[in-house]
Design an enzyme around this catalytic site. Structure first.
Site, PDB file in Angstrom:
ATOM      1  CG  HIS A  29       1.357   6.581   5.502  1.00 51.18           C
ATOM      2  ND1 HIS A  29       2.589   7.026   5.930  1.00 51.18           N
ATOM      3  CD2 HIS A  29       1.521   5.258   5.223  1.00 51.18           C
ATOM      4  CE1 HIS A  29       3.459   6.011   5.916  1.00 51.18           C
ATOM      5  NE2 HIS A  29       2.837   4.931   5.496  1.00 51.18           N
ATOM      6  CD  GLN A  62       3.806   5.909   2.202  1.00 45.75           C
ATOM      7  OE1 GLN A  62       2.784   5.346   1.848  1.00 45.75           O
ATOM      8  NE2 GLN A  62       4.878   5.255   2.601  1.00 45.75           N
ATOM      9  CG  HIS A  69       0.836   0.907   7.398  1.00 42.54           C
ATOM     10  ND1 HIS A  69       1.963   0.412   8.027  1.00 42.54           N
ATOM     11  CD2 HIS A  69       1.293   1.776   6.462  1.00 42.54           C
ATOM     12  CE1 HIS A  69       3.037   0.980   7.495  1.00 42.54           C
ATOM     13  NE2 HIS A  69       2.664   1.811   6.534  1.00 42.54           N
ATOM     14  CD  GLU A  70      -0.546   2.180   3.085  1.00 32.74           C
ATOM     15  OE1 GLU A  70      -0.174   3.345   2.876  1.00 32.74           O
ATOM     16  OE2 GLU A  70       0.248   1.233   3.218  1.00 32.74           O
ATOM     17  CB  CYS A 122       6.576   2.011   6.409  1.00 35.34           C
ATOM     18  SG  CYS A 122       5.908   3.530   5.724  1.00 35.34           S
ATOM     19  CG  LEU A 123       6.463   1.148   0.190  1.00 34.63           C
ATOM     20  CD1 LEU A 123       5.565   1.538  -0.974  1.00 34.63           C
ATOM     21  CD2 LEU A 123       7.482   0.104  -0.239  1.00 34.63           C
ATOM     22  N   GLY A 159       0.826  -1.211   0.000  1.00 39.19           N
ATOM     23  CA  GLY A 159       0.000   0.000   0.000  1.00 39.19           C
ATOM     24  C   GLY A 159       0.852   1.249   0.000  1.00 39.19           C
TER      25      GLY A 159
HETATM   26 NI    NI Z   1       3.727   3.076   5.189  1.00 38.16          NI
END
Ligand code: NI
Length: 179
Positions: free
Chosen positions: A145, A52, A141-142, A99-100, A47
């Site tokens: 953000h 981000q 999680h998303e 996480c990216l 995701g």
């Molecule tokens: Ni993340």
């Protein structure tokens, strides 16, 4: 459809709240959604939130492969606008997340087991769903953000936080000792 640069933890943009997308602007969001899809695929992630890539609007893109899904089966690439979550239970479940925006790192994060989701699709259609398991974890999680939060903010036990290579190695050694 360019692959966008993913902002890394420490950048203040990741700590800011995203703004809701107005209905008049839905059509303008199509190209951002395309770019997020491409970026997610290139990063081999599950995701990604618009924040981000430095766009402070309430959009997220995710997909869940059948191998990681518990009860919902494979979830194809999905774009959500203005998502809202309501916990449907106080019961929490703890699992490792990455996480990216924090590559290589992982930590055990408590999340609600079951949530209600209300969101708008790019078509303008509003969806309401009850979601559990890994799917619910990904959405929590998303959505965080979009609120300027990272998974570390939700952690309660920091002995589980570190580089995934090290934690995997440690888990393997513990396993060996117990065998
Ligand atoms: Ni993340």
């Amino acid at each position: 459809m360019p692959v966008l640069k993913i902002i890394q933890a420490g950048n203040p943009i990741l700590r800011r709240k995203a703004v809701p997308i107005q209905e008049n602007d839905f059509s303008e969001m199509v190209s951002l959604a395309d770019d997020l899809r491409e970026t997610l695929i290139a990063a081999q992630g599950v995701g990604i939130a618009a924040t981000q890539v430095g766009r402070e609007v309430q959009m997220l893109v995710y997909r869940i492969p059948a191998s990681r899904s518990e009860d919902d089966g494979e979830i194809p690439m999905t774009v959500l606008l203005n998502p809202q979550l309501t916990p449907l239970t106080q019961e929490m479940t703890v699992a490792f997340e990455g996480c990216l925006s924090m590559p290589g790192l992982t930590g055990a994060v408590p999340r609600f087991k079951k949530i209600g989701l209300r969101a708008t699709l790019l078509s303008g259609k509003v969806i309401e769903q009850e979601i559990g398991g890994f799917h619910a974890r990904v959405l929590q999680h998303e959505l965080d953000h979009l609120e300027g939060k990272l998974y570390v903010d939700r952690m309660t036990d920091f002995t589980s936080f570190g580089f995934s290579t090290e934690l995997l190695e440690a888990a393997r050694n513990t396993q060996k000792k117990n065998d």
